[in-house]
Design an enzyme around this catalytic site. Structure first.
Site, PDB file in Angstrom:
ATOM      1  CG  ASP A  32      -1.771   1.232   1.348  1.00  0.00           C
ATOM      2  OD1 ASP A  32      -2.480   1.576   0.387  1.00  0.00           O
ATOM      3  OD2 ASP A  32      -1.726   1.869   2.426  1.00  0.00           O
ATOM      4  CB  ALA A  33       3.694   2.272   2.152  1.00  0.00           C
TER       5      ALA A  33
END
Length: 148
Positions: A32-33
């Site tokens: 996600d990051a």
């Protein structure tokens, strides 16, 4: 930095065990990051916008709905190994409910993020770049269709 092993390259701090052994939700967390950073780079490259406009533009790419759409575009080109990683993420029980997506979209986006995290931690940066560019193109295409 006592006890922290530094690593050269993009992964400054490698995970405590090999990527295939990590919990799929951990892979999704880092994925996600990583994806968010790539999307932010992309929207910044598209023009000089105010921060609020950048955030609004990025949201289309990082939303569960956007990721699930991009994943559908990816499926035919995934290797068997990548499909297995995606499925591990999709099937993981996160314990949270999606706010702006249905459960299927949310599970697919978790699988999407899991695969991103896996490619990042296994340092398959060319493949990561290829899939992210395909996701951006897919979502851009859908955004253009929605404007018509």
């Amino acid at each position: 930095m006592t006890g922290t092993k530094m690593h050269s390259g993009l992964n400054l701090f490698p995970p405590h065990k090999p990527a295939p052994q990590l919990n799929p939700l951990v892979l999704a967390y880092i994925g996600d990051a990583v994806y968010e950073v790539m999307v932010r780079q992309y929207v910044v490259s598209r023009g000089n916008f105010r921060p609020h406009q950048l955030h609004r533009k990025a949201t289309a790419y990082v939303s569960a709905k956007g990721q699930a759409r991009a994943l559908q575009d990816w499926l035919p080109q995934l290797t068997e190994e990548e499909m297995d990683i995606f499925k591990r993420g999709r099937n993981a029980k996160s314990g949270t409910m999606p706010k702006n997506a249905n459960v299927l979209e949310y599970r697919h986006s978790t699988g999407f993020e899991c695969l991103i995290g896996y490619l990042y931690y296994t340092q398959r940066f060319d493949r990561l770049r290829q899939l992210v560019l395909a996701a951006l193109a897919c979502i851009d295409g859908e955004n253009e269709e929605g404007k018509s």
